[in-house]
Write a protein that holds these residues in place. Structure first.
Motif, PDB file in Angstrom:
ATOM      1  N   LYS A  87       0.684  -1.309  -0.015  1.00  0.00           N
ATOM      2  CA  LYS A  87       0.623  -0.078   0.241  1.00  0.00           C
ATOM      3  C   LYS A  87       1.102   1.160   0.070  1.00  0.00           C
ATOM      4  O   LYS A  87       0.781   2.162  -0.655  1.00  0.00           O
ATOM      5  CB  LYS A  87      -0.838   0.416   1.497  1.00  0.00           C
ATOM      6  N   MET A  88       1.995   1.162   0.551  1.00  0.00           N
ATOM      7  CA  MET A  88       3.015   2.674   0.893  1.00  0.00           C
ATOM      8  C   MET A  88       3.141   2.786  -0.557  1.00  0.00           C
ATOM      9  O   MET A  88       3.297   3.614  -1.072  1.00  0.00           O
ATOM     10  CB  MET A  88       3.908   2.195   1.717  1.00  0.00           C
ATOM     11  N   LEU A  89       3.866   1.874  -1.122  1.00  0.00           N
ATOM     12  CA  LEU A  89       4.508   1.585  -2.111  1.00  0.00           C
ATOM     13  C   LEU A  89       3.691   2.735  -3.693  1.00  0.00           C
ATOM     14  O   LEU A  89       4.185   3.055  -4.456  1.00  0.00           O
ATOM     15  CB  LEU A  89       5.198   0.233  -2.814  1.00  0.00           C
ATOM     16  N   LYS A  90       2.536   1.324  -3.501  1.00  0.00           N
ATOM     17  CA  LYS A  90       1.420   1.977  -4.637  1.00  0.00           C
ATOM     18  C   LYS A  90       1.230   3.653  -3.857  1.00  0.00           C
ATOM     19  O   LYS A  90       0.911   4.369  -5.414  1.00  0.00           O
ATOM     20  CB  LYS A  90       0.402   1.349  -4.392  1.00  0.00           C
ATOM     21  N   ASP A  91       1.333   3.714  -2.927  1.00  0.00           N
ATOM     22  CA  ASP A  91       0.814   5.201  -2.396  1.00  0.00           C
ATOM     23  C   ASP A  91       2.322   5.865  -3.255  1.00  0.00           C
ATOM     24  O   ASP A  91       1.529   7.442  -3.785  1.00  0.00           O
ATOM     25  CB  ASP A  91       0.636   5.508  -1.179  1.00  0.00           C
ATOM     26  N   LEU A 104       3.351   5.694  -5.869  1.00  0.00           N
ATOM     27  CA  LEU A 104       3.526   5.855  -7.215  1.00  0.00           C
ATOM     28  C   LEU A 104       2.831   6.732  -8.155  1.00  0.00           C
ATOM     29  O   LEU A 104       3.438   6.727  -9.115  1.00  0.00           O
ATOM     30  CB  LEU A 104       3.741   4.233  -7.834  1.00  0.00           C
ATOM     31  N   LYS A 105       1.299   6.679  -7.346  1.00  0.00           N
ATOM     32  CA  LYS A 105       0.788   7.808  -7.158  1.00  0.00           C
ATOM     33  C   LYS A 105       1.165   9.007  -7.212  1.00  0.00           C
ATOM     34  O   LYS A 105       0.684  10.024  -8.082  1.00  0.00           O
ATOM     35  CB  LYS A 105      -1.178   7.213  -6.338  1.00  0.00           C
ATOM     36  N   TRP A 106       1.912   9.350  -6.042  1.00  0.00           N
ATOM     37  CA  TRP A 106       2.125  10.142  -6.094  1.00  0.00           C
ATOM     38  C   TRP A 106       2.442  10.638  -7.137  1.00  0.00           C
ATOM     39  O   TRP A 106       3.023  12.335  -6.997  1.00  0.00           O
ATOM     40  CB  TRP A 106       3.202  10.572  -4.591  1.00  0.00           C
ATOM     41  N   ARG A 107       4.238  10.028  -7.437  1.00  0.00           N
ATOM     42  CA  ARG A 107       4.999  11.265  -8.167  1.00  0.00           C
ATOM     43  C   ARG A 107       4.511  10.610  -9.729  1.00  0.00           C
ATOM     44  O   ARG A 107       4.754  11.659 -10.160  1.00  0.00           O
ATOM     45  CB  ARG A 107       5.867   9.207  -7.855  1.00  0.00           C
ATOM     46  N   SER A 108       3.357   9.989  -9.778  1.00  0.00           N
ATOM     47  CA  SER A 108       2.494   9.897 -11.051  1.00  0.00           C
ATOM     48  C   SER A 108       2.073  11.320 -11.477  1.00  0.00           C
ATOM     49  O   SER A 108       1.139  12.310 -12.341  1.00  0.00           O
ATOM     50  CB  SER A 108       1.492   8.674 -11.374  1.00  0.00           C
ATOM     51  N   ASP A 109       1.548  11.623 -10.016  1.00  0.00           N
ATOM     52  CA  ASP A 109       1.038  13.411  -9.869  1.00  0.00           C
ATOM     53  C   ASP A 109       1.462  14.620  -9.698  1.00  0.00           C
ATOM     54  O   ASP A 109       1.529  15.350 -10.206  1.00  0.00           O
ATOM     55  CB  ASP A 109      -0.094  13.032  -8.758  1.00  0.00           C
ATOM     56  N   TYR A 110       2.785  14.703  -8.859  1.00  0.00           N
ATOM     57  CA  TYR A 110       3.375  15.439  -8.323  1.00  0.00           C
ATOM     58  C   TYR A 110       4.755  15.019  -8.976  1.00  0.00           C
ATOM     59  O   TYR A 110       5.244  16.330  -9.797  1.00  0.00           O
ATOM     60  CB  TYR A 110       4.261  14.953  -7.187  1.00  0.00           C
ATOM     61  N   LYS A 111       5.174  14.337 -10.622  1.00  0.00           N
ATOM     62  CA  LYS A 111       6.142  14.008 -11.343  1.00  0.00           C
ATOM     63  C   LYS A 111       7.981  15.036 -10.185  1.00  0.00           C
ATOM     64  O   LYS A 111       7.934  15.728 -11.157  1.00  0.00           O
ATOM     65  CB  LYS A 111       6.410  14.932 -12.433  1.00  0.00           C
ATOM     66  N   PRO A 112       7.804  14.640  -9.182  1.00  0.00           N
ATOM     67  CA  PRO A 112       9.803  15.334  -8.498  1.00  0.00           C
ATOM     68  C   PRO A 112      10.898  14.866 -10.303  1.00  0.00           C
ATOM     69  O   PRO A 112      11.490  16.436  -9.983  1.00  0.00           O
ATOM     70  CB  PRO A 112       9.628  14.204  -8.145  1.00  0.00           C
ATOM     71  N   GLU A 113      10.410  13.902 -11.061  1.00  0.00           N
ATOM     72  CA  GLU A 113      11.980  14.043 -11.918  1.00  0.00           C
ATOM     73  C   GLU A 113      11.572  15.275 -12.762  1.00  0.00           C
ATOM     74  O   GLU A 113      12.655  15.510 -13.884  1.00  0.00           O
ATOM     75  CB  GLU A 113      11.725  13.220 -12.955  1.00  0.00           C
ATOM     76  N   GLU A 114      10.373  15.845 -13.295  1.00  0.00           N
ATOM     77  CA  GLU A 114      10.402  16.669 -13.852  1.00  0.00           C
ATOM     78  C   GLU A 114      10.790  18.230 -12.879  1.00  0.00           C
ATOM     79  O   GLU A 114      10.920  18.758 -14.193  1.00  0.00           O
ATOM     80  CB  GLU A 114       8.867  16.861 -14.800  1.00  0.00           C
ATOM     81  N   ILE A 115      11.036  18.131 -11.686  1.00  0.00           N
ATOM     82  CA  ILE A 115      10.770  19.803 -11.290  1.00  0.00           C
ATOM     83  C   ILE A 115      12.097  20.570 -11.957  1.00  0.00           C
ATOM     84  O   ILE A 115      13.413  19.605 -11.797  1.00  0.00           O
ATOM     85  CB  ILE A 115      11.185  19.777  -9.880  1.00  0.00           C
ATOM     86  N   ARG A 116      12.395  21.448 -12.068  1.00  0.00           N
ATOM     87  CA  ARG A 116      14.165  21.770 -13.070  1.00  0.00           C
ATOM     88  C   ARG A 116      14.555  22.416 -12.028  1.00  0.00           C
ATOM     89  O   ARG A 116      14.076  23.178 -11.156  1.00  0.00           O
ATOM     90  CB  ARG A 116      13.610  22.428 -14.623  1.00  0.00           C
ATOM     91  N   TRP A 117      15.673  23.158 -11.883  1.00  0.00           N
ATOM     92  CA  TRP A 117      16.536  24.177 -11.257  1.00  0.00           C
ATOM     93  C   TRP A 117      15.673  25.328 -11.519  1.00  0.00           C
ATOM     94  O   TRP A 117      15.057  26.327 -10.420  1.00  0.00           O
ATOM     95  CB  TRP A 117      17.696  24.325 -11.907  1.00  0.00           C
ATOM     96  N   GLU A 118      15.482  25.492 -12.674  1.00  0.00           N
ATOM     97  CA  GLU A 118      14.836  27.542 -12.558  1.00  0.00           C
ATOM     98  C   GLU A 118      13.971  27.356 -12.142  1.00  0.00           C
ATOM     99  O   GLU A 118      12.767  28.481 -11.732  1.00  0.00           O
ATOM    100  CB  GLU A 118      14.592  27.726 -14.491  1.00  0.00           C
ATOM    101  N   ASP A 119      12.389  26.407 -11.776  1.00  0.00           N
ATOM    102  CA  ASP A 119      11.337  26.643 -10.904  1.00  0.00           C
ATOM    103  C   ASP A 119      11.770  26.605  -9.784  1.00  0.00           C
ATOM    104  O   ASP A 119      11.183  26.956  -8.655  1.00  0.00           O
ATOM    105  CB  ASP A 119      10.713  24.493 -11.149  1.00  0.00           C
ATOM    106  N   ILE A 120      12.460  25.780  -8.931  1.00  0.00           N
ATOM    107  CA  ILE A 120      12.970  26.226  -7.416  1.00  0.00           C
ATOM    108  C   ILE A 120      14.130  27.013  -6.694  1.00  0.00           C
ATOM    109  O   ILE A 120      14.792  27.180  -6.589  1.00  0.00           O
ATOM    110  CB  ILE A 120      13.568  24.686  -6.917  1.00  0.00           C
ATOM    111  N   ALA A 121      15.057  27.677  -7.938  1.00  0.00           N
ATOM    112  CA  ALA A 121      16.058  28.586  -8.188  1.00  0.00           C
ATOM    113  C   ALA A 121      15.815  29.877  -6.652  1.00  0.00           C
ATOM    114  O   ALA A 121      16.912  30.092  -6.160  1.00  0.00           O
ATOM    115  CB  ALA A 121      16.727  29.634  -9.333  1.00  0.00           C
ATOM    116  N   HIS A 122      14.561  30.403  -6.599  1.00  0.00           N
ATOM    117  CA  HIS A 122      14.628  31.338  -6.035  1.00  0.00           C
ATOM    118  C   HIS A 122      14.515  30.523  -4.411  1.00  0.00           C
ATOM    119  O   HIS A 122      15.098  31.578  -3.541  1.00  0.00           O
ATOM    120  CB  HIS A 122      13.517  32.363  -5.767  1.00  0.00           C
ATOM    121  N   GLU A 123      14.904  29.425  -4.299  1.00  0.00           N
ATOM    122  CA  GLU A 123      14.146  28.825  -3.148  1.00  0.00           C
ATOM    123  C   GLU A 123      15.475  28.398  -2.395  1.00  0.00           C
ATOM    124  O   GLU A 123      15.903  28.579  -1.471  1.00  0.00           O
ATOM    125  CB  GLU A 123      13.478  27.403  -3.171  1.00  0.00           C
TER     126      GLU A 123
END
Length: 202
Positions: free
Chosen positions: A65-69, A71-90
């Protein structure tokens, strides 16, 4: 003063299984997860599944269940698509960054400086945390699943804490990055941290 918080290889009360028993449980989780798209299947290696099982005391149903959750989070949140320009100000103040050195086990070291918080955006802070976690994981050697945190509390005070961000940070790390922390080194930690941890003074 620095305080090292070591993540034990066995959680309190964790089952001690033979390698054959562990592999059988890993295989069972993989069977229950079923076939996945290629971009998600890379998160279901034996080592990844073992982390989720360890986090759930090798309970197959709970780990699945934890892993399925996740995988769903990754599909929705797409962490691998966050780019430097998206978070540079942080990142402008250097509040979190990956060090250019590793520990003696070859593990990635993340430097965290809570006093350098420069944002009130929960969304922005969490996206930056996820970006840093993903980057740290990508830089782990093939035989390592865990990283090191060096948390520098110099200049820290209660005004740097957001309950909402703290709660969301804990949720993301616990739910989607289980067993990723090998050791946390706290430099000059506030007194109110002491009751919450079993510590090893280094």
């Amino acid at each position: 003063m620095s305080t090292g918080l070591k993540k034990s290889s066995l959680n309190d009360g964790e089952k001690i299984l033979t390698s054959e028993e562990q592999q059988a449980k890993i295989n069972e989780v993989r069977r229950l997860i079923g076939q996945l798209p290629q971009k998600l299947s890379i998160y279901c290696s034996d080592a990844s599944i073992a982390r989720y099982l360890s986090a759930r005391n090798w309970n197959v149903k709970k780990a699945t269940k934890m892993l399925k959750d996740t995988l769903k989070w990754r599909s929705d949140y797409k962490p691998e698509e966050i780019r430097w320009e998206d978070i540079a100000h942080e990142a402008e103040t250097g509040k979190i960054y990956r060090s250019n050195y590793i520990d003696k086990h070859g593990r990635t070291v993340l430097i965290m400086r809570p006093s350098r918080q420069n944002s009130k955006s929960t969304r922005g802070q969490i996206r930056y945390l996820v970006y840093c976690m993903e980057n740290a994981i990508l830089n782990l050697p093939p035989d390592q699943e865990q990283m090191v945190w060096l948390i520098d509390f110099e200049g820290f005070n209660m005004s740097h804490i957001s309950v909402k961000v703290t709660r969301e940070t804990a949720r993301v790390l616990q739910d989607h990055y289980p067993e990723r922390l090998g050791v946390a080194i706290l430099y000059n930690p506030p007194k109110f941290f002491e009751p919450f941890f079993t510590v090893h003074i280094s």
